[in-house]
Design an enzyme around this catalytic site. Structure first.
Site, PDB file in Angstrom:
ATOM      1  N   GLY A 235       0.775  -1.230   0.000  1.00 12.81           N
ATOM      2  CA  GLY A 235       0.000   0.000   0.000  1.00 12.81           C
ATOM      3  C   GLY A 235       0.801   1.272   0.000  1.00 12.81           C
ATOM      4  N   THR A 236       2.123   1.187  -0.139  1.00  7.98           N
ATOM      5  CA  THR A 236       2.947   2.390  -0.098  1.00  7.98           C
ATOM      6  C   THR A 236       3.079   3.071  -1.454  1.00  7.98           C
ATOM      7  OG1 THR A 236       4.881   0.956  -0.303  1.00  7.98           O
ATOM      8  CG2 THR A 236       4.277   1.681   1.913  1.00  7.98           C
ATOM      9  N   GLY A 237       2.552   2.493  -2.518  1.00  4.37           N
ATOM     10  CA  GLY A 237       2.555   3.149  -3.822  1.00  4.37           C
ATOM     11  C   GLY A 237       3.641   2.691  -4.757  1.00  4.37           C
ATOM     12  N   LYS A 238       4.090   1.437  -4.662  1.00  3.19           N
ATOM     13  CA  LYS A 238       5.152   0.945  -5.549  1.00  3.19           C
ATOM     14  C   LYS A 238       4.661   0.859  -6.994  1.00  3.19           C
ATOM     15  CE  LYS A 238       5.593  -2.743  -2.990  1.00  3.19           C
ATOM     16  NZ  LYS A 238       4.739  -2.385  -1.844  1.00  3.19           N
ATOM     17  N   HIS A 454     -11.404  -0.545  32.728  1.00  2.00           N
ATOM     18  CA  HIS A 454     -10.291  -1.141  31.990  1.00  2.00           C
ATOM     19  C   HIS A 454      -9.644  -0.091  31.082  1.00  2.00           C
ATOM     20  CE1 HIS A 454      -8.315  -4.571  29.788  1.00  2.00           C
ATOM     21  NE2 HIS A 454      -8.259  -3.626  28.856  1.00  2.00           N
ATOM     22  N   GLU A 455     -10.456   0.600  30.293  1.00  5.37           N
ATOM     23  CA  GLU A 455      -9.914   1.610  29.384  1.00  5.37           C
ATOM     24  C   GLU A 455      -9.368   2.817  30.144  1.00  5.37           C
ATOM     25  OE1 GLU A 455      -9.451   0.868  26.410  1.00  5.37           O
ATOM     26  OE2 GLU A 455     -10.644  -0.963  26.444  1.00  5.37           O
TER      27      GLU A 455
END
Length: 725
Positions: A235-238, A454-455
């Site tokens: 997904g980095t655009g190669k 918890h959060e």
């Protein structure tokens, strides 16, 4: 020359199918027409037939005239011995078999029907005569040949389809590549369409200049790299970079996937590689782009598939084609992969892929530039700050950012808006990270309280240990598998992870379980995802980063060691070292847990304030969290927002009540419409809330469940991957 080649191919194909047709006809004649008789019938001569008729051996006779010859078939009174019968499928003569029927032929010039009838009347033999069938021979031939013709036709169609699928029209066209060069005029992608990758584009400028003006380099004795490998996360655009190179240079662009070379037939992949490079050389200057090259370029000699593996043959041919390049041919090979560690070393040596470009995850400036590119064709509200969104999305690649803006556009359209505002972007970010909200999920009050505390535990630990991370948001609205989550963002993009930072992340992940133990004196399954992330960080600290005092500065396990072709049974270290690694991982996790317990114990009041606010408002942003931590109260604007949410609830309830009353009046067929209109005007609020105000229902309006899967910091793992790159 091409016409002669086509004519030769056509002639060869016609001869091939003609010979095949004759062979099939001969086989069919041998099996179907060579011997019409079977084990229950025999053929006798005219003399034998008349003799057996006179000697009372025949029971019945059928005559059929056929061009001056009577075709005779009959039945014996008793089975007779067949001394000369053979079967079309038998290899040896079958002697002394019994038959009950016979066949014969009688010339009309030798005997008449009346004579045969005279012989038959002596022994009470029944004789019947059939009409002559002029087309019987042709009918038999048609019934015999027609199935074969149909079978040959389908065989021809299947071979034709297979040939077209391989890029040609003949039987041997499997070796033709399927790729066709893209028209340079139709490729509108330019370097300006690729954002956030300035260094990568600069590396490819030389390739474009060489394709446009090769003499500029050749006159100085320079040789352009014959292969360019683009490596990086998905997904980095190669692929987009490769298309931009083709668009800028204006040359034919041959794009193919690595898996397209491999078929079930041995040798097809190597043949397609040869055909691809032949086409590229004819269209030079041109670009060959092989996407996912690891499908055929994996390391050889790993014991999988044997020496004649189809992938290895394809790789060998690719190595030969790339090594045979000359600088003036004008053909450049580009390839993309996200697993460069599994590629064969011969493919990466100088002379083949001698230029490697890392297309990594963009930094904050790159993410902002990518967001601006994808926001060009979208109406964005002035309250949307793309720079702030870029800060909130560390680790996102170009595909993630494009998906983020697309989700925001879908949400705005669903809410009947004309612009994408900040609330749409915020909701889209949550959807991309954790999935869509599940407001209708039912949960008990006790479970909801457990999730809130918890959060709140994650939040308190993150606020105290805030040197590297900042608490951005916390919510108990269930999304996906998460019953709630807290988002911790780094203060700035990090390429390195320090030991202190790693320990703080582990302590923050342990904050949820520590809060459960302190407040409820129990443990739940909600911390399972926390433990998974914490264990990964601790294992990397011990086995990769050398952050353990007992193990020392030793790399025991590489991040890309699995499936690199090095074997599967080789242990990277001894059993004693493995036990020590497990002990160190457990120690680091225990220290993080103890630190989380201490922080929550010493900040009980702040922890309770945040948990109670979560039970009331369900979602808290950074400003609200800081206000609760410092003053124990929500900011005034948050109180106004709560009042607006209550007002929105009242508006929706009154609207539903009005709709119910109108439905009742329709069912009763009331004619007093003016009274209904007055009732609607009196009950409807004067100013409905805006969509942004109604997006946060109050805690009393809905219930959510905590499924036992807590997923904070859904995109925090990017720091590790950036370090590895």
């Amino acid at each position: 020359m091409n016409n002669n080649r086509r004519n030769n191919n056509f002639t060869h194909n016609v001869l091939f199918y003609a010979v095949m047709f004759l062979c099939i006809m001969g086989i069919a004649y041998f099996f179907l027409g060579g011997n019409q008789s079977n084990g229950q019938s025999k053929t006798v001569s005219q003399t034998e037939f008349i003799s057996e008729l006179k000697s009372n051996k025949i029971k019945s006779v059928q005559l059929q005239p056929n061009g001056g010859v009577y075709h005779v078939t009959g039945t014996y009174r008793k089975p007779q011995t067949n001394n000369n019968s053979t079967s079309g499928f038998a290899l040896a003569t079958q002697r002394d078999s019994k038959v009950s029927q016979f066949e014969s032929s009688v010339l009309e010039s030798d005997v008449t029907v009346n004579q045969l009838q005279k012989y038959a009347d002596r022994h009470n033999v029944k004789i019947s005569t059939h009409a002559e069938e002029s087309n019987s021979v042709w009918m038999n031939l048609l019934l015999t040949v027609l199935p074969l013709v149909i079978m040959i036709f389908f065989f021809y169609m299947m071979m034709g389809q297979a040939g077209q699928g391989g890029g040609g029209r003949g039987v041997m066209s499997f070796g033709k590549t399927k790729v066709k060069p893209a028209d340079p005029k139709k490729n509108k992608v330019r370097f300006s369409d690729v954002a956030g990758e300035e260094e990568e584009k600069q590396e490819l400028v030389e390739v474009v200049e060489f394709l446009k003006n090769p003499k500029k380099f050749t006159r100085l004795g320079a040789k352009i790299p014959s292969g360019v490998l683009l490596e990086g996360p998905p997904g980095t655009g190669k692929t987009l970079l490769a298309r931009a190179v083709a668009g800028e240079s204006g040359v034919p662009f041959f794009s193919i996937s690595g898996s397209d070379f491999v078929e079930m037939f041995v040798g097809v992949g190597a043949s397609r590689v040869r055909d691809l490079f032949d086409q590229a050389k004819k269209a030079a200057p041109s670009i060959i782009f092989i996407d996912e090259i690891d499908a055929i370029g994996r390391r050889r000699g790993n014991g999988m598939g044997g020496g004649n593996d189809e992938r290895e043959q394809t790789l060998n041919q690719l190595l030969v084609e790339m090594d045979g390049f000359q600088g003036d041919e004008g053909v450049i090979v580009m390839a993309a992969t996200n697993r460069s560690d599994v590629l064969d070393p011969a493919l990466l040596r100088p002379g083949r892929f001698d230029r490697k470009i890392l297309v990594g995850r963009p930094d904050v400036k790159g993410r902002e530039a990518i967001l601006r590119v994808h926001a060009k064709n979208k109406p964005i509200s002035p309250d949307v700050d793309l720079k702030e969104i870029a800060k909130q999305t560390p680790g996102f690649v170009g595909a993630d950012l494009a998906n983020l803006l697309n989700e925001a556009a879908l949400l705005a359209a669903r809410r009947n808006k004309n612009e994408i505002d900040a609330s749409d972007m915020d909701e889209a970010e949550d959807r991309v990270i954790a999935g869509p909200a599940k407001h209708d999920r039912v949960e008990s009050a006790e479970e909801r309280k457990t999730v809130a505390y918890h959060e709140a535990g994650h939040t308190i630990v993150g606020l105290v240990l805030n040197d590297a991370r900042v608490v951005h948001k916390v919510t108990i609205v269930p999304r996906g598998r998460a019953g709630g989550y807290a988002i911790m963002l780094p203060r700035e993009d990090q390429m390195l992870m320090s030991k202190k930072n790693a320990k703080e992340q582990i302590a923050g992940l342990m904050g949820g379980r520590a809060a459960e133990e302190l407040i409820f004196k129990s443990q739940s399954s909600g911390a399972s995802n926390d433990f998974e992330q914490a264990t990964q960080i601790a294992r990397a600290m011990v086995t990769q980063y050398g952050m353990s005092d007992k193990i020392g500065p030793v790399e025991l396990q590489s991040s890309g060691q699995v499936f690199t072709g090095q074997g599967y049974d080789q242990s990277p270290y001894s059993q004693k070292t493995a036990a020590l690694v497990d002990e160190e991982i457990r120690r680091i996790l225990s220290e993080g847990h103890e630190e989380a317990l201490h922080i929550i114990e010493t900040h009980r009041e702040q922890h309770k304030a945040i948990a109670e606010a979560l039970l009331k408002y369900e979602t808290l942003n950074e400003k609200e969290i800081l206000s609760l931590y410092r003053t124990g109260k929500m900011p005034e604007k948050a109180q106004a927002t709560a009042n607006e949410a209550a007002y929105a609830k009242t508006f929706e309830e009154s609207k539903r009540a009005l709709e119910r009353k109108e439905d009742e009046k329709r069912e009763n067929k009331s004619d007093d419409t003016s009274a209904t209109a007055q009732l609607a005007a009196s009950e409807q609020p004067t100013q409905p809330p805006t969509p942004a105000q109604s997006t946060q229902p109050s805690a009393a309006d809905k219930a959510s469940s905590h499924e036992g899967q807590d997923q904070p910091e859904s995109h925090d793992d990017t720091t590790d991957s950036d370090h590895d790159e």
